[in-house]
Design an enzyme around this catalytic site. Structure first.
Site, PDB file in Angstrom:
ATOM      1  N   THR A  36       0.988  -1.086   0.159  1.00  0.00           N
ATOM      2  CA  THR A  36      -0.102   0.126   0.043  1.00  0.00           C
ATOM      3  C   THR A  36       0.897   1.303  -0.126  1.00  0.00           C
ATOM      4  OG1 THR A  36      -1.746  -0.857   1.476  1.00  0.00           O
ATOM      5  CG2 THR A  36      -2.292   1.113   1.232  1.00  0.00           C
ATOM      6  N   LYS A 149       4.605  -9.127   3.097  1.00  0.00           N
ATOM      7  CA  LYS A 149       3.384  -8.172   3.433  1.00  0.00           C
ATOM      8  C   LYS A 149       2.726  -9.592   2.130  1.00  0.00           C
ATOM      9  CE  LYS A 149       0.611  -4.419   3.004  1.00  0.00           C
ATOM     10  NZ  LYS A 149       0.858  -3.192   4.157  1.00  0.00           N
ATOM     11  N   GLU A 182       3.504  -6.126  16.316  1.00  0.00           N
ATOM     12  CA  GLU A 182       2.405  -5.175  15.512  1.00  0.00           C
ATOM     13  C   GLU A 182       0.690  -4.700  15.927  1.00  0.00           C
ATOM     14  OE1 GLU A 182       2.971  -6.341  11.716  1.00  0.00           O
ATOM     15  OE2 GLU A 182       1.829  -8.242  11.860  1.00  0.00           O
TER      16      GLU A 182
END
Lengths: 276, 276
Positions: A36, A149, A182
């Protein structure tokens, strides 16, 4: 297997008339990776670091990443200099395959770029800081995929489904060994005196680009950096805590469970060095 | 977001002209579940057990499963009584969503049914048994998703990529705690005298329908069943080992690493009770 995509905000393999196949392995198995990226006046922010990470993540699962030129061409088709700010989501999958986990002998990776608006983040998240939810959903260990990711994100989805209060900015995720990892959509740093510490992500988690940038530039704030295993108690004893991602940049954490931190300047200072 | 699907073997939301959206959460995050069902003369085999499992798996991640009637209608569109045997893959996702892990307030689950041929399994896998590869890729622990056949299957993909020898029928996967869990596309049972044991799947793994059927019917072979934590050494000391899934049924394991088992009849007997 072909499909026509009718949208001016989605490019599939570089085409507005592209298709997501029901046999695409991204759809079947989450067999792919994504990024992203914030796009400012048509230009992807921190692009070299994002592209480097995309190549690394593709490589981790054995996909050949499209060239930077191909992706830059997608950006040029989808975004314009006139737009102040927007978001690009890039998805790279292993492409189509027959039923079954074994990838075909010859794969044709598939790429999607999706344009969307920057979320309408509350200004006080930047000015005053944010509250975090402590997620019950844990991050499982998988060293082969740690840091990557990839498209297997059900843990993040389940964690994000845990709260509905819009005043909560994100949820903190621990792993199955009770270590801080996270947030559902952000990395986390804790400051202890002049040491800026972020969790070790060798068993799980996503090692984001903003986390990397902060580690590379913290010395300009006279901060040392450390990547360590960190439990919740350690986190709660930090002088300051911040979370970061590529879209909002850096937010100061002011509250987690019963712990409150005073208003401080780490997020403001990190925001400055990210754009220097 | 609409797309036209051009295939007579794929139904999307009941339509041959359906679409996989690039914004479907199954594609974005693996936010969905699936089933693979053998279809004999147009009828899905063991359908009540498959449908029950589909509902349970949807529920585990908070998706409302389509009704059995809707899926039966899909089967009727896609398969015919004239076909001896074929395979149906059913995928249910949370449907479209905006960027971000948070599901929309109102979701419209999306369903896909894909028809394919039964794999051309070598006859000697049924007659003589099979060899297994011992996978280096481990299954991570995630109690919230344990047992569920969800779309986050990168571990299975990485494990399946470990071997290319077509003589290997499947790969045995251990978890990160060194326990035996399953094969990449099958469950596993070990017989010790009159006890048929299968791994506990409360931390990870997929609890398949054939595994369930075997546990329900093993008593007809005068076998007791047990669900236990089991390490590799325990597995290798079994009198017999079999693997099972909905497509091939049951295969006798004859070799794993250096361990060889003699030709025995457990797979043959289990195949019989599955069809009684």
């Amino acid at each position: 297997m072909l499909a026509m995509q009718m949208s001016d905000s989605i490019l599939i393999n570089g085409s507005f008339n592209g298709a997501i196949s029901a046999l695409d392995r991204g759809f079947s198995y989450g067999d792919g990776v994504f990024r992203t990226v914030k796009v400012v006046h048509g230009l992807p922010e921190h692009w070299p670091v994002h592209y480097q990470k995309l190549v690394k993540d593709c490589s981790a699962i054995g996909i050949v990443c499209p060239s930077a030129e191909v992706l830059i061409n997608d950006f040029e088709q989808l975004f314009s200099m006139e737009e102040l700010v927007a978001v690009a989501k890039i998805i790279i999958t292993r492409g189509e395959g027959e039923r079954g986990y074994n990838p075909p002998a010859i794969t044709n990776p598939m790429r999607v770029m999706i344009k969307s608006s920057l979320p309408n983040y509350p200004q006080h998240h930047f000015d005053e800081g944010v509250s975090l939810h402590l997620c019950e959903t844990r991050v499982g260990h998988q060293p082969k995929l740690a840091g990557v990711k990839h498209l297997n994100r059900l843990e993040n989805v389940l964690a994000r489904m845990e709260w509905h209060d819009p005043k909560i900015a994100d949820g903190l995720m621990l792993d199955i060994a009770n270590n801080v990892i996270e947030c559902t959509a952000a990395n986390i740093f804790a400051r202890y005196d002049n040491v800026l510490m972020t969790p070790q992500l060798d068993q799980c988690g996503v090692a984001g680009v903003t986390r990397k940038q902060i580690m590379a530039r913290a010395h300009t704030l006279l901060l040392k950096t450390a990547v360590e295993t960190m439990d919740l108690k350690q986190l709660l004893s930090a002088d300051e805590v911040i979370i970061c991602n590529s879209l909002f940049g850096v937010w100061q954490v002011r509250q987690l469970e019963n712990k409150k931190w005073f208003k401080q300047d780490l997020a403001i200072n990190l925001r400055k060095i990210l754009h220097s």
